[in-house]
Design a protein around this motif. Structure first.
Motif, PDB file in Angstrom:
ATOM      1  N   VAL A 234     -27.388  81.688  15.031  1.00  0.00           N
ATOM      2  CA  VAL A 234     -27.669  81.809  16.506  1.00  0.00           C
ATOM      3  C   VAL A 234     -28.472  83.130  16.791  1.00  0.00           C
ATOM      4  CG1 VAL A 234     -26.723  82.086  18.785  1.00  0.00           C
ATOM      5  CG2 VAL A 234     -26.002  80.194  17.393  1.00  0.00           C
ATOM      6  N   GLY A 235     -28.026  84.291  15.965  1.00  0.00           N
ATOM      7  CA  GLY A 235     -28.706  85.565  16.221  1.00  0.00           C
ATOM      8  C   GLY A 235     -29.811  85.585  15.730  1.00  0.00           C
ATOM      9  N   LEU A 236     -30.164  84.778  14.679  1.00  0.00           N
ATOM     10  CA  LEU A 236     -31.770  84.754  13.848  1.00  0.00           C
ATOM     11  C   LEU A 236     -32.525  83.862  14.874  1.00  0.00           C
ATOM     12  CD1 LEU A 236     -30.716  84.225  10.297  1.00  0.00           C
ATOM     13  CD2 LEU A 236     -31.820  86.360  11.307  1.00  0.00           C
ATOM     14  N   ALA A 237     -31.803  82.927  15.315  1.00  0.00           N
ATOM     15  CA  ALA A 237     -32.686  81.807  16.038  1.00  0.00           C
ATOM     16  C   ALA A 237     -33.048  82.528  17.486  1.00  0.00           C
ATOM     17  CB  ALA A 237     -31.822  80.464  16.210  1.00  0.00           C
ATOM     18  N   PHE A 238     -32.223  83.214  18.069  1.00  0.00           N
ATOM     19  CA  PHE A 238     -32.478  83.724  19.421  1.00  0.00           C
ATOM     20  C   PHE A 238     -32.566  85.192  19.613  1.00  0.00           C
ATOM     21  CE2 PHE A 238     -30.579  79.295  19.912  1.00  0.00           C
ATOM     22  CZ  PHE A 238     -31.376  78.868  20.483  1.00  0.00           C
ATOM     23  N   GLY A 239     -32.665  85.996  18.241  1.00  0.00           N
ATOM     24  CA  GLY A 239     -32.837  87.237  18.492  1.00  0.00           C
ATOM     25  C   GLY A 239     -31.531  87.987  19.378  1.00  0.00           C
ATOM     26  N   LEU A 240     -30.301  87.405  18.886  1.00  0.00           N
ATOM     27  CA  LEU A 240     -29.220  88.027  19.767  1.00  0.00           C
ATOM     28  C   LEU A 240     -27.868  88.631  18.819  1.00  0.00           C
ATOM     29  CD1 LEU A 240     -28.533  85.009  21.969  1.00  0.00           C
ATOM     30  CD2 LEU A 240     -29.664  87.154  22.631  1.00  0.00           C
ATOM     31  N   ARG A 241     -27.283  89.600  19.035  1.00  0.00           N
ATOM     32  CA  ARG A 241     -26.252  90.023  18.412  1.00  0.00           C
ATOM     33  C   ARG A 241     -25.024  89.647  18.991  1.00  0.00           C
ATOM     34  NH1 ARG A 241     -27.015  96.122  16.801  1.00  0.00           N
ATOM     35  NH2 ARG A 241     -25.297  95.672  15.559  1.00  0.00           N
TER      36      ARG A 241
ATOM     37  N   ASN B 288     -31.748  75.387  22.907  1.00  0.00           N
ATOM     38  CA  ASN B 288     -32.548  76.571  23.544  1.00  0.00           C
ATOM     39  C   ASN B 288     -31.768  77.767  24.073  1.00  0.00           C
ATOM     40  OD1 ASN B 288     -32.014  75.946  26.347  1.00  0.00           O
ATOM     41  ND2 ASN B 288     -33.234  74.075  25.983  1.00  0.00           N
ATOM     42  N   ARG B 289     -32.156  78.586  24.470  1.00  0.00           N
ATOM     43  CA  ARG B 289     -31.521  80.011  24.825  1.00  0.00           C
ATOM     44  C   ARG B 289     -30.693  79.356  26.260  1.00  0.00           C
ATOM     45  NH1 ARG B 289     -32.641  85.107  24.207  1.00  0.00           N
ATOM     46  NH2 ARG B 289     -33.962  85.668  22.465  1.00  0.00           N
ATOM     47  N   GLY B 290     -30.905  78.459  26.793  1.00  0.00           N
ATOM     48  CA  GLY B 290     -30.195  77.966  28.075  1.00  0.00           C
ATOM     49  C   GLY B 290     -29.114  77.321  27.789  1.00  0.00           C
ATOM     50  N   ASN B 291     -28.997  76.610  26.884  1.00  0.00           N
ATOM     51  CA  ASN B 291     -27.823  75.840  26.381  1.00  0.00           C
ATOM     52  C   ASN B 291     -26.851  76.419  25.082  1.00  0.00           C
ATOM     53  OD1 ASN B 291     -29.164  74.791  24.334  1.00  0.00           O
ATOM     54  ND2 ASN B 291     -30.001  72.783  25.418  1.00  0.00           N
TER      55      ASN B 291
END
Length: 315
Positions: free
Chosen positions: A209-216, A186-189
């Motif tokens: 990870v970018g796709l899974a959590f919407g991050l760059r 999850n976003r926390g780990n």
């Protein structure tokens, strides 16, 4: 246009392959002095420096252009010998660049019929491995005659054919998930657990990870395992989360030694086959049984990719 000495072109190719005059002489079974003389004659005829005498030596921009020409001459000579029923020397080779994941999954089965026939024809095949985003550089610099690449646009003098998509998924061993991810990923780990990485060119884990959590550009804990087979084994042993081709993970998933994380999240990498065109554009197409060696390699890869890779709808 100069009529270039084939022996001098062979020297240039051997220098690029060997990285030194001594090694080039060994590859060609001639003296180091003969290598130097042939290169000097080629540079004199062109009026340009082709090789920077460093350790290891490197080609100048003009040298890279001439290397492309030398590689094409090698491939055309292989085709001619095949059509005439002649046997080539063992130093005749057709170098192509592929990415490690393709090599570990669909490339070898695709090329097997061509390689088996190649034993009779007498030419060698050299597979050069690099990241799929960088194999095209080998083609541009003349080091190879063809490549599997993510680049879609053809170089001048080359043809390009779409192959399909290699799908990457995230997996980890059940023991790793139980120990490191009791609440799931999850976003926390995700930034605290280790991720398996092939080398410093590999960014597949960051893309996932970018796709899974919407991050760059996520900052991740990375463990480098620079071998495709060892990469899978490390995931099975619980070294970290691996983002790998679904074909590679499939047997381990079926055996329960790996499990998918967020199966709905994946990265599709579109691959293309590039090769130098060794015939004039207006030349008639040769009969299928007399197609050139490079053409046969390319066709085998295209057909193998159609069987092994995903084919996505346009757009």
């Amino acid at each position: 246009m100069h009529a270039f000495d084939p022996a001098a072109l062979e020297c240039l190719a051997a220098l690029a392959d060997g990285g030194s005059f001594d090694r080039a002489a060994q590859l060609l079974s001639i003296t180091q002095s003969a290598v130097s003389q042939r290169l000097r004659a080629l540079e004199t005829s062109l009026g340009r420096l082709l090789v920077v005498r460093s350790r290891p030596l490197r080609l100048t921009p003009a040298g890279k252009v001439m290397l492309r020409y030398a590689r094409q001459m090698q491939a055309m000579r292989a085709d001619l010998s095949h059509e005439l029923g002649a046997t080539l020397g063992q130093d005749e080779r057709l170098p192509i660049a592929v990415n490690a994941d393709s090599l570990a999954t669909w490339v070898l089965p695709s090329l097997d019929p061509v390689v088996q026939a190649g034993h009779r024809e007498g030419y060698g095949l050299e597979l050069i491995v690099d990241d799929q985003d960088f194999t095209h550089d080998w083609l541009r610099e003349g080091a190879v005659l063809g490549c599997v690449s993510t680049v879609a646009e053809a170089l001048r003098g080359c043809s390009v054919e779409p192959l399909g998509a290699m799908r990457y998924i995230a997996v980890a061993s059940p023991a790793f998930c139980q120990r490191q991810l009791p609440q799931g990923l999850n976003r926390g780990n995700f930034a605290q657990v280790p991720w398996l990485v092939f080398n410093r060119k590999d960014d597949m884990h960051a893309l996932w990870v970018g796709l899974a959590f919407g991050l760059r550009g996520p900052h991740l804990v990375e463990r480098y395992v620079p071998s495709t087979e060892a990469h899978v084994r490390a995931a099975v042993m619980g070294w970290g989360i691996g983002v790998m081709p679904e074909q590679m993970a499939a047997p381990w998933l079926a055996a329960g030694q790996l499990q998918a994380l967020f199966p709905e999240v994946f990265v599709d990498v579109l691959l293309h086959w590039h090769q130098w065109r060794l015939r004039a554009d207006d030349a008639p197409e040769p009969p299928a049984l007399r197609a050139g060696a490079l053409d046969r390699i390319g066709q085998a890869l295209i057909e193998g990719a159609r069987r092994a890779l995903r084919h996505l709808p346009p757009g």
